[in-house]
Design a protein around this motif. Structure first.
Motif, mmCIF file in Angstrom:
data_model
loop_
_atom_site.group_PDB
_atom_site.id
_atom_site.type_symbol
_atom_site.label_atom_id
_atom_site.label_comp_id
_atom_site.label_asym_id
_atom_site.label_seq_id
_atom_site.Cartn_x
_atom_site.Cartn_y
_atom_site.Cartn_z
ATOM 1 N N PRO A 92 19.822 37.694 34.425
ATOM 2 C CA PRO A 92 20.628 37.831 33.211
ATOM 3 C C PRO A 92 21.752 38.852 33.355
ATOM 4 N N ARG A 93 21.496 39.929 34.084
ATOM 5 C CA ARG A 93 22.518 40.948 34.270
ATOM 6 C C ARG A 93 23.672 40.413 35.119
ATOM 7 N N GLN A 94 23.327 39.614 36.160
ATOM 8 C CA GLN A 94 24.358 39.031 37.014
ATOM 9 C C GLN A 94 25.184 37.991 36.248
ATOM 10 N N LEU A 111 40.592 34.902 32.802
ATOM 11 C CA LEU A 111 41.260 34.074 31.797
ATOM 12 C C LEU A 111 42.389 34.847 31.113
ATOM 13 N N LEU A 112 42.114 36.087 30.754
ATOM 14 C CA LEU A 112 43.142 36.910 30.119
ATOM 15 C C LEU A 112 44.327 37.148 31.055
ATOM 16 N N ALA A 113 44.039 37.351 32.338
ATOM 17 C CA ALA A 113 45.108 37.563 33.314
ATOM 18 C C ALA A 113 45.971 36.315 33.444
ATOM 19 N N ARG A 151 31.751 38.254 32.278
ATOM 20 C CA ARG A 151 32.763 39.259 31.973
ATOM 21 C C ARG A 151 33.963 39.110 32.906
ATOM 22 N N TYR A 152 33.707 38.888 34.198
ATOM 23 C CA TYR A 152 34.796 38.703 35.161
ATOM 24 C C TYR A 152 35.599 37.445 34.840
ATOM 25 N N ALA A 153 34.907 36.406 34.390
ATOM 26 C CA ALA A 153 35.592 35.164 34.025
ATOM 27 C C ALA A 153 36.544 35.388 32.854
#
Length: 267
Positions: free
Chosen positions: A7-9, A21-23, A15-17
């Motif tokens: 779950p942590r991974q 997306l924002l970038a 979060r990285y995704a």
């Protein structure tokens, strides 16, 4: 060995995704924007420079003046209304409730029209300066909202505080002034600061009363700036930035008061 992610991974990957997306969105906005048109019509530095110093010495100063006077009237009226709302005398509660529901239910624009044109016409009076109807309009609208904030603060103070004060021989009035109201103000400082921010933006309705150049506030100043040759939207951008000079520090102040309140509640 299991190939499943923990779950942590999964949370970290998600979060990285979102960052990716924002970038992509930011990059697309940068590539697709017409920067030449933006620099000429929205962020024109020459046009922006022409707004100074009047935007500070006239528009920003008047906005601060209208906001301050409106808040003084609103805070005074709001405290009175809050005390009436929690009064043991029923007619006081009815009057305060009627006032709050009325001024929270109608747009501030109508209140400005009422004080600018309706009341002078009905009572055959003439205000010598627009500052009076502006202050009354802003103050009476904000009083309705501030009263509810203060009422919540007053009712949040434990009843034992009043009982302890009365047991020491204090009158009800003295206990309210010396003990209850000061504690209530500490509780409601964050929402009161937010009310100042709302008042700052409501001051843009001053133009409804007809103002001279020396009475312009930021929104009116920005709109008038649009009439200059090749001004584009730059005057509005300058006015918006000046609003941020007021509202951003107030927002930070509200957050500071909120943190202090939370820390005090943990002790």
């Amino acid at each position: 060995m299991s190939s499943k992610l923990s779950p942590r991974q999964k949370q970290k990957l998600f979060r990285y995704a979102q960052y990716a997306l924002l970038a992509v969105i930011a990059l697309a906005a940068i590539l697709l924007a017409d920067w030449k048109t933006l620099s000429q019509q929205v962020f024109n530095l020459d046009v922006a420079a022409a707004q100074f110093p009047d935007v500070i010495t006239v528009a920003l100063k008047n906005t601060l003046l209208y906001t301050t006077l409106g808040f003084i009237v609103g805070l005074s009226g709001g405290l009175l209304l809050a005390l009436m709302r929690i009064s043991s005398i029923a007619p006081y509660r009815w009057i305060a409730t009627l006032y709050v529901e009325l001024f929270r239910g109608i747009p501030a624009l109508l209140v400005f029209f009422a004080f600018g044109y309706g009341i002078p016409l009905a009572f055959k009076i003439r205000f010598v300066d627009n500052l009076i109807p502006v202050t009354l309009s802003l103050g009476m609208v904000s009083a309705a909202y501030i009263s509810e904030v203060l009422r919540a603060g007053l009712q949040a103070i434990p009843k034992g505080q009043m009982e302890a004060a009365r047991s020491l021989g204090m009158s009800h009035t003295r206990a309210m002034i010396s003990i209850i109201i000061p504690q209530a103000f500490r509780v409601v400082l964050p929402p009161l600061t937010n009310e100042v921010i709302l008042l700052t933006k409501d001051s843009s309705l001053v133009y409804l009363l007809g103002v001279t150049v020396s009475q312009y506030e930021l929104a009116k100043f920005g709109r008038e700036g649009l009439t200059a040759a090749n001004a584009g939207l730059t005057p509005l951008v300058v006015a918006g930035l000046c609003y941020l000079i007021i509202t951003v520090p107030l927002g930070q102040l509200s957050a500071y008061f909120e943190r202090r309140t939370q820390l005090a509640g943990r002790k």
